[in-house]
Design a protein around this motif. Structure first.
Motif, PDB file in Angstrom:
ATOM      1  N   LEU A  24       4.026  13.072  -3.899  1.00  0.00           N
ATOM      2  CA  LEU A  24       2.674  13.528  -4.204  1.00  0.00           C
ATOM      3  C   LEU A  24       2.534  15.022  -3.941  1.00  0.00           C
ATOM      4  O   LEU A  24       1.964  15.760  -4.757  1.00  0.00           O
ATOM      5  CB  LEU A  24       1.661  12.736  -3.369  1.00  0.00           C
TER       6      LEU A  24
ATOM      7  N   VAL B 160      -4.835   9.106  -6.825  1.00  0.00           N
ATOM      8  CA  VAL B 160      -3.832   8.541  -5.916  1.00  0.00           C
ATOM      9  C   VAL B 160      -4.173   7.068  -5.763  1.00  0.00           C
ATOM     10  O   VAL B 160      -5.290   6.724  -5.359  1.00  0.00           O
ATOM     11  CB  VAL B 160      -3.841   9.223  -4.536  1.00  0.00           C
TER      12      VAL B 160
ATOM     13  N   PRO C 150       5.348   9.593  -9.663  1.00  0.00           N
ATOM     14  CA  PRO C 150       4.962   8.866  -8.445  1.00  0.00           C
ATOM     15  C   PRO C 150       6.007   7.809  -8.087  1.00  0.00           C
ATOM     16  O   PRO C 150       6.812   7.385  -8.924  1.00  0.00           O
ATOM     17  CB  PRO C 150       3.624   8.213  -8.819  1.00  0.00           C
TER      18      PRO C 150
ATOM     19  N   GLY D 252      -0.095  10.236  -7.562  1.00  0.00           N
ATOM     20  CA  GLY D 252       0.636   9.579  -6.487  1.00  0.00           C
ATOM     21  C   GLY D 252       0.350   8.098  -6.397  1.00  0.00           C
ATOM     22  O   GLY D 252      -0.754   7.653  -6.739  1.00  0.00           O
TER      23      GLY D 252
END
Length: 250
Positions: free
Chosen positions: A218, A166, A229, A196
């Motif tokens: 996400l 992420v 994303p 994400g």
């Protein structure tokens, strides 16, 4: 139940906020989620969630048999619960086996366990990772964060995990101008897929001020395994985006 350790190499990249927002997004999908704060040194997941005044028991009480696991759970909202960390509790008394046993006892009730891990790769990291079956590494596009994230990804890979990323605090204007690496470039650098991307949120100091869409995407990626994303640079492209980038710099 799927258990996910949420970790980072560098501190201060927004790992705990990402964990809390992801928990809420998964709960909004109808998943039952339990969050466990495994940072026994700088634990503040209860504060980020705004639950500190509701904590009666914590993980130390569970391990020392002063209460049952379910008695220690604090409800944040529908489908989302927190098992608080212990303030001042010696982390050495908490083992990966303790955490694993606690998660196993909750597996019948919950779909996901999100374990907020201490930053770095010391004993607290290894304890939290060993208790989970998958890993999510939070980083930012800054060189120091990427360097530390690279070490964490490499270590997780050596432990037979397949970590995903992420990327937090991505500034869309800098991304559109080519001044910071893209998600694809970061994925290539760290040799891990990106689940994400969270845009920079100027002045957002609590969860209610965080944008919901990046975490919805996400959560869908984690739960359904599909989707892309968020692209923070989209609004900064084209003629209108050019003037928006100029305004952002002023």
């Amino acid at each position: 139940m799927k258990s996910i350790v949420i970790t980072s190499g560098k501190g201060g990249v927004g790992k705990t906020t990402v964990a809390a927002c992801l928990g809420r997004a998964l709960a909004a999908l109808g998943c039952r989620v339990v969050m466990l704060d495994a940072d026994f040194g700088l634990n503040n997941l209860d504060v980020v969630l705004g639950l500190e005044s509701k904590v009666v028991y914590d993980i130390a009480d569970v391990i020392d048999n002063r209460c049952r696991v379910r008695q220690a759970l604090v409800e944040d909202r529908r489908n989302l619960f927190l098992l608080p960390s212990a303030h001042g509790y010696l982390g050495e008394k908490v083992t990966a086996q303790n955490i694993k046993l606690i998660l196993n006892s909750l597996a019948v009730t919950f779909d996901y366990a999100l374990v907020d891990c201490p930053a770095g790769i010391e004993a607290g990291f290894r304890r939290a990772v060993a208790a989970c079956d998958s890993a999510l590494v939070v980083t930012t596009p800054h060189i120091s964060a990427l360097r530390d994230a690279n070490k964490v990804v490499a270590l997780l890979s050596s432990l037979k995990y397949s970590p995903t990323l992420v990327i937090n605090r991505m500034r869309g204007d800098l991304l559109a101008s080519g001044k910071i690496p893209t998600a694809d470039e970061i994925s290539q650098i760290l040799k891990a897929p990106v689940d994400g991307v969270i845009p920079e949120t100027d002045g957002a100091f609590d969860l209610d001020e965080m944008p919901s869409r990046p975490f919805e995407l996400l959560a869908c990626k984690i739960h359904y395994g599909v989707g892309e994303p968020l692209d923070p640079a989209a609004e900064y492209r084209g003629i209108r985006g050019f003037f928006k980038r100029r305004a952002r710099r002023q």
